[in-house]
Design a protein around this motif. Structure first.
Motif, PDB file in Angstrom:
ATOM      1  N   GLY A 150       0.864  -1.163   0.000  1.00  0.00           N
ATOM      2  CA  GLY A 150       0.000   0.000   0.000  1.00  0.00           C
ATOM      3  C   GLY A 150       0.901   1.212   0.000  1.00  0.00           C
ATOM      4  O   GLY A 150       2.127   1.095   0.040  1.00  0.00           O
ATOM      5  N   GLY A 151       0.299   2.382  -0.067  1.00  0.00           N
ATOM      6  CA  GLY A 151       1.135   3.570  -0.006  1.00  0.00           C
ATOM      7  C   GLY A 151       0.350   4.843  -0.186  1.00  0.00           C
ATOM      8  O   GLY A 151      -0.836   4.839  -0.515  1.00  0.00           O
ATOM      9  N   VAL A 152       1.046   5.939   0.060  1.00  0.00           N
ATOM     10  CA  VAL A 152       0.487   7.270  -0.160  1.00  0.00           C
ATOM     11  C   VAL A 152       1.519   8.071  -0.930  1.00  0.00           C
ATOM     12  O   VAL A 152       2.716   7.999  -0.650  1.00  0.00           O
ATOM     13  CB  VAL A 152       0.083   7.947   1.171  1.00  0.00           C
ATOM     14  N   VAL A 153       1.051   8.801  -1.936  1.00  0.00           N
ATOM     15  CA  VAL A 153       1.913   9.684  -2.727  1.00  0.00           C
ATOM     16  C   VAL A 153       1.278  11.062  -2.684  1.00  0.00           C
ATOM     17  O   VAL A 153       0.052  11.202  -2.785  1.00  0.00           O
ATOM     18  CB  VAL A 153       2.096   9.168  -4.171  1.00  0.00           C
ATOM     19  N   GLY A 154       2.102  12.099  -2.522  1.00  0.00           N
ATOM     20  CA  GLY A 154       1.536  13.433  -2.408  1.00  0.00           C
ATOM     21  C   GLY A 154       2.568  14.517  -2.617  1.00  0.00           C
ATOM     22  O   GLY A 154       3.768  14.246  -2.810  1.00  0.00           O
ATOM     23  N   ARG A 155       2.087  15.740  -2.585  1.00  0.00           N
ATOM     24  CA  ARG A 155       2.964  16.898  -2.719  1.00  0.00           C
ATOM     25  C   ARG A 155       4.026  16.899  -1.625  1.00  0.00           C
ATOM     26  O   ARG A 155       3.728  16.607  -0.459  1.00  0.00           O
ATOM     27  CB  ARG A 155       2.146  18.185  -2.637  1.00  0.00           C
ATOM     28  N   ALA A 156       5.248  17.252  -1.996  1.00  0.00           N
ATOM     29  CA  ALA A 156       6.351  17.230  -1.036  1.00  0.00           C
ATOM     30  C   ALA A 156       6.046  18.074   0.192  1.00  0.00           C
ATOM     31  O   ALA A 156       6.372  17.688   1.329  1.00  0.00           O
ATOM     32  CB  ALA A 156       7.625  17.719  -1.717  1.00  0.00           C
ATOM     33  N   GLU A 157       5.402  19.204   0.007  1.00  0.00           N
ATOM     34  CA  GLU A 157       5.074  20.099   1.115  1.00  0.00           C
ATOM     35  C   GLU A 157       4.270  19.382   2.185  1.00  0.00           C
ATOM     36  O   GLU A 157       4.475  19.595   3.395  1.00  0.00           O
ATOM     37  CB  GLU A 157       4.298  21.301   0.586  1.00  0.00           C
ATOM     38  N   VAL A 158       3.330  18.533   1.749  1.00  0.00           N
ATOM     39  CA  VAL A 158       2.487  17.799   2.693  1.00  0.00           C
ATOM     40  C   VAL A 158       3.215  16.556   3.214  1.00  0.00           C
ATOM     41  O   VAL A 158       3.224  16.275   4.419  1.00  0.00           O
ATOM     42  CB  VAL A 158       1.157  17.399   2.046  1.00  0.00           C
ATOM     43  N   MET A 159       3.843  15.826   2.313  1.00  0.00           N
ATOM     44  CA  MET A 159       4.500  14.581   2.697  1.00  0.00           C
ATOM     45  C   MET A 159       5.648  14.810   3.674  1.00  0.00           C
ATOM     46  O   MET A 159       5.958  13.941   4.490  1.00  0.00           O
ATOM     47  CB  MET A 159       5.018  13.861   1.451  1.00  0.00           C
ATOM     48  N   ASN A 160       6.285  15.957   3.602  1.00  0.00           N
ATOM     49  CA  ASN A 160       7.445  16.239   4.461  1.00  0.00           C
ATOM     50  C   ASN A 160       7.079  16.956   5.759  1.00  0.00           C
ATOM     51  O   ASN A 160       7.965  17.417   6.478  1.00  0.00           O
ATOM     52  CB  ASN A 160       8.465  17.099   3.697  1.00  0.00           C
ATOM     53  N   CYS A 161       5.784  17.059   6.070  1.00  0.00           N
ATOM     54  CA  CYS A 161       5.362  17.939   7.163  1.00  0.00           C
ATOM     55  C   CYS A 161       5.584  17.374   8.558  1.00  0.00           C
ATOM     56  O   CYS A 161       5.522  18.113   9.536  1.00  0.00           O
ATOM     57  CB  CYS A 161       3.885  18.321   6.991  1.00  0.00           C
ATOM     58  N   LEU A 162       5.822  16.075   8.688  1.00  0.00           N
ATOM     59  CA  LEU A 162       5.958  15.498  10.028  1.00  0.00           C
ATOM     60  C   LEU A 162       7.253  15.974  10.684  1.00  0.00           C
ATOM     61  O   LEU A 162       8.314  15.974  10.053  1.00  0.00           O
ATOM     62  CB  LEU A 162       5.936  13.972   9.958  1.00  0.00           C
ATOM     63  N   ASP A 163       7.182  16.346  11.955  1.00  0.00           N
ATOM     64  CA  ASP A 163       8.360  16.855  12.656  1.00  0.00           C
ATOM     65  C   ASP A 163       8.821  15.889  13.745  1.00  0.00           C
ATOM     66  O   ASP A 163       9.446  16.273  14.727  1.00  0.00           O
ATOM     67  CB  ASP A 163       8.081  18.243  13.255  1.00  0.00           C
ATOM     68  N   ALA A 164       8.505  14.616  13.558  1.00  0.00           N
ATOM     69  CA  ALA A 164       8.965  13.570  14.475  1.00  0.00           C
ATOM     70  C   ALA A 164       9.504  12.411  13.648  1.00  0.00           C
ATOM     71  O   ALA A 164       9.197  12.281  12.455  1.00  0.00           O
ATOM     72  CB  ALA A 164       7.817  13.096  15.366  1.00  0.00           C
ATOM     73  N   ASN A 165      10.326  11.578  14.244  1.00  0.00           N
ATOM     74  CA  ASN A 165      10.882  10.431  13.520  1.00  0.00           C
ATOM     75  C   ASN A 165       9.792   9.448  13.139  1.00  0.00           C
ATOM     76  O   ASN A 165       8.813   9.267  13.857  1.00  0.00           O
ATOM     77  CB  ASN A 165      11.913   9.709  14.395  1.00  0.00           C
ATOM     78  N   SER A 166       9.979   8.789  12.007  1.00  0.00           N
ATOM     79  CA  SER A 166       9.048   7.744  11.598  1.00  0.00           C
ATOM     80  C   SER A 166       9.761   6.799  10.642  1.00  0.00           C
ATOM     81  O   SER A 166      10.638   7.214   9.874  1.00  0.00           O
ATOM     82  CB  SER A 166       7.808   8.335  10.922  1.00  0.00           C
ATOM     83  N   ILE A 167       9.397   5.534  10.713  1.00  0.00           N
ATOM     84  CA  ILE A 167       9.927   4.520   9.805  1.00  0.00           C
ATOM     85  C   ILE A 167       8.777   3.586   9.439  1.00  0.00           C
ATOM     86  O   ILE A 167       7.653   3.746   9.909  1.00  0.00           O
ATOM     87  CB  ILE A 167      11.058   3.686  10.448  1.00  0.00           C
TER      88      ILE A 167
END
Length: 426
Positions: free
Chosen positions: A280-297
């Motif tokens: 599965g997955g999500v694809v989107g504008r970089a502005e939105v996709m890069n918005c998280l300010d915490a670590n994630s994997i």
């Protein structure tokens, strides 16, 4: 088989649904056919819920999986992963979204969950607009935005969800209107709702509702919605878990039927891309996709094996123009089914696009949903050697037909003939 069914019921939850009065175990498949444990062959018109997109045991996919598994099966997203980067590059290019970023998950539910996290974090709001009759998965956040009572077991949710008209064209308060009037009324409803809210994060919508019974609005409705959403800064999430990869025939993505306002901000995908592997997955504008300010994997999202399968499957799909085949063979199949159902009083509507077709059943002489009839046709079709699905809004009264995209004209005719006999038994 009864022994396996007894064991299933002893260790798995009661709410885990099984098709058929006597459930079947599928042991292997090839092309558009599968076999059960008794050795009986079926023509598969459901593809594991629209997941076997190209064909069962597609040689290119099985070869890619075996070769990758022989090298390395797992590493997680903490390490560079060539197959993941390569598939992300292709998905980003195909999405139509400028400067796109891709995050891989293991299912459509998880993809929609990630999209909701991104949208709410980006907008700083937990208000979500969703469509009535919608379905977006089984996680706690996804059932909280699912507008179909049959698939939403709790009203508890971390999100404040508001439901919008428009996903179902032929039922509800606007059904009698023309397409243009229908769109105008739904846009007016959306404007009125937004005028009474504060900082909505996003609208999430399936271009064609899957579990809801393959219903859809007039072309252009979501484009009109998008213009209103832009005025409020809200995002548009297109749930393409069932409509993506050319299944509708007319378009590669379902959102392209509403393309006047450009691509969505976020697009979720799953099911068919892996041809049965968990992608599965999500694809989107970089502005939105890069918005998280915490670590994630992601531990399992982007697995080398599933990415190899996705690359091989996508290559086969594009090189063999399976979108074109869905348009041609699907067009023939839907017209054949409409001819079969024209004189059947239990059939309210035959609808769909490409190889995504729904047959809505009602009690004769009424508009009342008839789930018992759908269950009976499902059983009769299986007895005749055909596997189909079912779904719908207030009850599961819609037969869902979604074969692999390599379906031949002869197989479409064979399946239609079996369905004709099953429907006539009503």
């Amino acid at each position: 088989m009864k022994d396996l069914h007894t064991r299933h019921r002893a260790v798995l939850p009661d709410w885990l649904a099984l098709y058929y009065g006597e459930p079947i175990e599928l042991t292997h498949g090839e092309g558009r056919h599968v076999w059960d444990a008794q050795g009986r062959r079926y023509l598969d018109f459901f593809g594991g819920i629209l997941t076997t997109m190209t064909a069962h045991a597609l040689p290119e996919v099985t070869k890619a999986v075996a070769e990758q598994a022989g090298r390395i099966i797992h590493s997680s997203t903490l390490y560079l992963n060539r197959p993941m980067v390569e598939l992300a590059e292709r998905v980003a290019a195909l999405s139509g979204i400028p400067d796109a970023r891709v995050f891989f998950t293991t299912s459509g539910t998880e993809a929609n969950d990630a999209a909701l996290l991104l949208a709410t974090a980006h907008r700083g709001s937990n208000q979500i607009l969703a469509m009535r009759n919608s379905y977006h998965g089984r996680s706690f956040s996804a059932v909280g935005i699912t507008g179909n009572r049959s698939w939403s077991p709790t009203s508890l949710s971390p999100l404040q969800t508001l439901y919008v008209h428009g996903g179902v064209r032929t039922r509800g308060p606007y059904a009698a209107l023309s397409d243009a009037e229908f769109t105008e009324a739904c846009v007016a409803d959306l404007k009125d709702m937004l005028g009474q809210t504060r900082g909505v994060a996003a609208l999430i919508a399936e271009p064609i509702q899957g579990v809801g019974g393959f219903t859809s609005p007039p072309d252009g409705l979501y484009a009109a919605f998008r213009e209103v959403l832009k005025e409020h800064g809200a995002l548009w999430i297109a749930d393409e878990v069932q409509t993506g990869w050319g299944r509708t025939g007319d378009h590669f993505w379902g959102w392209q039927a509403h393309a006047q306002s450009g691509p969505p901000d976020l697009l979720t995908f799953a099911k068919g891309i892996g041809n049965g592997m968990s992608i599965g997955g999500v694809v989107g504008r970089a502005e939105v996709m890069n918005c998280l300010d915490a670590n994630s994997i992601s531990t399992f999202g982007g697995s080398p094996v599933t990415m190899a399968a996705g690359l091989a499957n996508l290559t086969h799909l594009l090189e063999h123009d399976l979108q074109g085949n869905a348009r041609r063979v699907g067009g023939l199949l839907i017209e054949r089914l409409r001819a079969i159902c024209a004189q059947l009083s239990a059939v309210r509507e035959v609808r769909g696009r490409g190889l995504m077709i729904g047959i809505e059943l009602v009690r004769p002489g009424t508009d009342e949903a008839h789930p018992e009839a759908a269950a009976a046709v499902l059983e009769a079709a299986r007895e005749g050697g055909l596997l189909i699905g079912k779904g719908g809004g207030h009850s599961t009264s819609v037969l869902r037909i979604a074969p692999p995209l390599t379906l031949t004209v002869a197989e479409a005719e064979e399946g239609a003939a079996i369905l004709e006999r099953a429907l006539n038994e009503l």
